[in-house]
Design an enzyme around this catalytic site. Structure first.
Site, PDB file in Angstrom:
ATOM      1  N   CYS A 161      -2.285  -1.519   4.215  1.00 57.55           N
ATOM      2  CA  CYS A 161      -1.038  -0.954   4.806  1.00 57.55           C
ATOM      3  C   CYS A 161      -1.203  -0.872   6.092  1.00 57.55           C
ATOM      4  O   CYS A 161       0.043  -0.676   6.727  1.00 57.55           O
ATOM      5  CB  CYS A 161      -1.076   0.665   4.214  1.00 57.55           C
ATOM      6  SG  CYS A 161      -0.514   0.378   2.222  1.00 57.55           S
TER       7      CYS A 161
HETATM    8  N1  CO8 Z   1       6.483   9.417 -15.329  1.00 53.54           N
HETATM    9  C1  CO8 Z   1       6.265  10.636 -15.824  1.00 53.54           C
HETATM   10  N2  CO8 Z   1       4.975  11.211 -15.702  1.00 53.54           N
HETATM   11  C2  CO8 Z   1       3.936  10.314 -14.792  1.00 53.54           C
HETATM   12  C3  CO8 Z   1       4.361   9.317 -14.320  1.00 53.54           C
HETATM   13  C4  CO8 Z   1       5.637   8.636 -14.459  1.00 53.54           C
HETATM   14  N3  CO8 Z   1       5.817   7.639 -14.049  1.00 53.54           N
HETATM   15  N4  CO8 Z   1       3.243   8.840 -13.593  1.00 53.54           N
HETATM   16  C5  CO8 Z   1       2.049   9.781 -13.833  1.00 53.54           C
HETATM   17  N5  CO8 Z   1       2.804  10.697 -14.492  1.00 53.54           N
HETATM   18  C6  CO8 Z   1       2.131  11.994 -14.986  1.00 53.54           C
HETATM   19  C7  CO8 Z   1       0.641  11.893 -15.050  1.00 53.54           C
HETATM   20  O1  CO8 Z   1       0.053  11.247 -16.066  1.00 53.54           O
HETATM   21  C8  CO8 Z   1      -0.164  13.263 -14.746  1.00 53.54           C
HETATM   22  O2  CO8 Z   1       0.008  13.911 -16.216  1.00 53.54           O
HETATM   23  P1  CO8 Z   1      -1.043  15.025 -16.264  1.00 53.54           P
HETATM   24  O3  CO8 Z   1      -1.017  15.901 -15.497  1.00 53.54           O
HETATM   25  O4  CO8 Z   1      -0.885  15.258 -17.872  1.00 53.54           O
HETATM   26  O5  CO8 Z   1      -2.370  14.153 -16.054  1.00 53.54           O
HETATM   27  C9  CO8 Z   1       1.209  13.887 -13.913  1.00 53.54           C
HETATM   28  O6  CO8 Z   1       2.031  13.122 -14.014  1.00 53.54           O
HETATM   29  C10 CO8 Z   1       0.664  13.942 -12.594  1.00 53.54           C
HETATM   30  O7  CO8 Z   1       0.254  12.803 -12.180  1.00 53.54           O
HETATM   31  P2  CO8 Z   1      -0.641  12.337 -10.637  1.00 53.54           P
HETATM   32  O8  CO8 Z   1      -1.604  13.432 -10.322  1.00 53.54           O
HETATM   33  O9  CO8 Z   1      -0.953  10.901 -10.833  1.00 53.54           O
HETATM   34  O10 CO8 Z   1       0.763  12.421  -9.834  1.00 53.54           O
HETATM   35  P3  CO8 Z   1       0.708  12.931  -8.258  1.00 53.54           P
HETATM   36  O11 CO8 Z   1       1.613  14.295  -8.034  1.00 53.54           O
HETATM   37  O12 CO8 Z   1      -0.609  12.791  -7.474  1.00 53.54           O
HETATM   38  O13 CO8 Z   1       1.683  11.596  -7.724  1.00 53.54           O
HETATM   39  C11 CO8 Z   1       1.455   9.642  -6.351  1.00 53.54           C
HETATM   40  C12 CO8 Z   1       1.430  10.312  -7.857  1.00 53.54           C
HETATM   41  C13 CO8 Z   1       2.854   9.558  -6.181  1.00 53.54           C
HETATM   42  C14 CO8 Z   1       0.801   8.334  -6.433  1.00 53.54           C
HETATM   43  C15 CO8 Z   1       0.837  10.568  -5.252  1.00 53.54           C
HETATM   44  O14 CO8 Z   1      -0.540  10.769  -5.725  1.00 53.54           O
HETATM   45  C16 CO8 Z   1       0.549   9.627  -4.044  1.00 53.54           C
HETATM   46  O15 CO8 Z   1       1.398   9.098  -3.467  1.00 53.54           O
HETATM   47  N6  CO8 Z   1      -0.632   9.424  -3.366  1.00 53.54           N
HETATM   48  C17 CO8 Z   1      -0.859   8.679  -2.194  1.00 53.54           C
HETATM   49  C18 CO8 Z   1      -0.998   7.182  -2.509  1.00 53.54           C
HETATM   50  C19 CO8 Z   1      -0.807   6.414  -1.544  1.00 53.54           C
HETATM   51  O16 CO8 Z   1      -0.298   6.669  -0.449  1.00 53.54           O
HETATM   52  N7  CO8 Z   1      -1.465   5.504  -1.470  1.00 53.54           N
HETATM   53  C20 CO8 Z   1      -1.541   4.325  -0.547  1.00 53.54           C
HETATM   54  C21 CO8 Z   1      -1.479   3.229  -1.206  1.00 53.54           C
HETATM   55  S1  CO8 Z   1      -0.592   1.805  -0.236  1.00 53.54           S
HETATM   56  C22 CO8 Z   1      -1.763   0.959   0.477  1.00 53.54           C
HETATM   57  O17 CO8 Z   1      -2.665   1.365   0.870  1.00 53.54           O
HETATM   58  C23 CO8 Z   1      -1.493  -0.766   0.325  1.00 53.54           C
HETATM   59  C24 CO8 Z   1      -2.333  -1.394  -0.786  1.00 53.54           C
HETATM   60  C25 CO8 Z   1      -1.783  -2.475  -0.771  1.00 53.54           C
HETATM   61  C26 CO8 Z   1      -0.293  -2.922  -1.155  1.00 53.54           C
HETATM   62  C27 CO8 Z   1      -0.345  -2.937  -2.778  1.00 53.54           C
HETATM   63  C28 CO8 Z   1       0.981  -3.448  -3.299  1.00 53.54           C
HETATM   64  C29 CO8 Z   1       1.166  -3.472  -4.872  1.00 53.54           C
END
Ligand code: CO8
Length: 374
Positions: free
Chosen positions: A155
């Site tokens: 990123c």
């Molecule tokens: N629908 C419904 N429920 C869901 C879904 C969904 N789609 N997805 C997850 N849930 C559920 C989970 O199972 C979990 O359930 P439970 O509590 O029962 O276990 C609950 O919802 C909460 O899940 P999370 O804890 O995973 O949810 P978050 O509130 O943490 O949100 C995010 C998830 C949005 C991913 C958040 O953690 C986030 O944005 N984190 C930062 C991530 C970030 O910035 N990463 C950078 C990556 S980009 C990068 O570096 C480039 C990489 C190279 C590119 C790759 C291209 C493909």
């Protein structure tokens, strides 16, 4: 320092868009197909694939839609990945094609012809092939002389590319440099995993950097200072690589051969790292946070950006001070902060200060402090 400007930017946006509603509908159809075909669920031996939800996606990320190069393959519940026609070696590659489109816009904005540019950097999260470099193909397509190379800092590729280019221009290695960021995230996203299927989109951005003395475009931003930071983490990872075929079982459809992450950990660890980096970088340049008119942050998550803005400024950013584009584009890896910069930089007055900041896998953080010239 300060003798290099960003004199032009360009954004290529794919024609096809997938809304959250369409994405969730396709994912849930896929989940139903998987569950219907899996007898182990009825036998209580494994859990069914859970459903995705639009409410979760918007609440957790702020993303409303994403652009992709191919929509039909992603939304086909029996496929769940894009269809991109294989091209012959005589045809332009997909990454080079979209890079040329963004580059053409950036060069027009900068008022620069191919003959005035001495280098091309293709800075992106993944490259379509091992070699020859995509950047060299872009260089040939545009008729640019000099040299070209690919680089990857996930990123942070774009901001690290800006630092590399600015340093090379100051050192006299090139008069002007074109940086392209073709991010085909749809190709390395696991669309069958509800935890991440909503996160990414495709796009290509481009910027032209040159010496202050040669720049004449309408929108010019002088680079006051750049700073890059890396700190190893396994929390965002993709294990696909050229040694894959040397390891038994690695040619299978394995989850770790695509993007995977510990989203919560990334959120918690990266927010303080980025806020600290921006605050320290500004302080070292003698700039108080309240002198910053605009922050063009990496576009991964709305809440993440809200936290960073609050921590850097000591208050919530004013409306428009920290523009987000992720609601429309989703996370486009290295291109996100450049899309925000390209779309929300024309209106600032001469003298206004801003920060372009990326963060992501590595971990990597890149900070570029700029001042509006014209
Ligand atoms: N629908 C419904 N429920 C869901 C879904 C969904 N789609 N997805 C997850 N849930 C559920 C989970 O199972 C979990 O359930 P439970 O509590 O029962 O276990 C609950 O919802 C909460 O899940 P999370 O804890 O995973 O949810 P978050 O509130 O943490 O949100 C995010 C998830 C949005 C991913 C958040 O953690 C986030 O944005 N984190 C930062 C991530 C970030 O910035 N990463 C950078 C990556 S980009 C990068 O570096 C480039 C990489 C190279 C590119 C790759 C291209 C493909």
């Amino acid at each position: 320092m300060g003798n290099v400007v960003i004199s032009g930017t360009g954004v290529f946006t794919p024609d096809e868009v997938i809304t959250n509603a369409e994405l969730v509908q396709a994912f849930n159809a896929f989940a139903e197909l998987q569950n219907a075909a899996n007898d182990a669920i009825d036998a209580g031996e494994c859990e069914p694939v859970p459903q995705s939800s639009e409410e979760f996606i918007i609440k957790a990320s702020g993303i409303e839609q994403r652009y992709v190069l191919n929509k039909s393959g992603v939304l086909d519940p029996e496929r769940m990945y894009p269809v991109l026609r294989e091209r012959s070696e005589d045809e332009i590659s997909v990454m080079a094609e979209i890079a040329v489109k963004a580059a053409t816009l950036a060069m027009a904005a900068a008022g620069k012809s191919a003959g005035e540019i001495d280098a091309v950097i293709c800075a992106a999260s993944n490259h379509e092939r091992a070699y020859p470099a995509i950047a060299i193909e872009v260089q040939k397509e545009l008729g640019i002389g000099g040299f070209a190379f690919d680089m990857n800092v996930a990123c942070s590729s774009a901001t690290f590319g800006i630092q590399a280019a600015a340093d090379m221009i100051r050192a006299g290695s090139a008069r002007a440099i074109l940086i392209v960021n073709p991010e085909i995230c749809s190709g390395h996203l696991e669309w069958r995993d509800r935890d991440c299927h909503f996160i990414f989109g495709d796009v290509c951005t481009a910027v032209v950097l040159e010496r202050t003395e040669t720049a004449s475009s309408d929108t010019r931003y002088e680079i006051i200072s750049t700073r890059c930071l890396t700190e190893f983490s396994n929390n965002i990872r993709n294990n696909a690589g050229f040694l894959r075929r040397t390891r038994d079982g690695h040619m299978e459809d394995r989850r770790d051969m695509l993007f995977h992450q510990e989203g919560r950990k990334v959120f918690k660890q990266v927010v303080p790292l980025v806020a600290e980096m921006i605050v320290t970088h500004l302080a070292d340049e003698g700039i108080a946070p309240d002198e910053i008119s605009r922050m063009w942050l990496h576009q991964a998550n709305k809440a993440m950006n809200d936290f960073i803005g609050q921590k850097v400024l000591g208050r919530a950013p004013n409306p428009g001070q920290q523009p987000n584009i992720l609601q429309d584009y989703a996370n486009t890896s290295s291109a996100g902060s450049i899309i925000a910069f390209s779309k929300f930089s024309d209106d600032l007055p001469a003298g206004a200060l801003g920060v372009i900041c990326s963060f992501g896998a590595g971990y990597s953080v890149g900070s570029v402090i700029v001042r509006r010239v014209e």
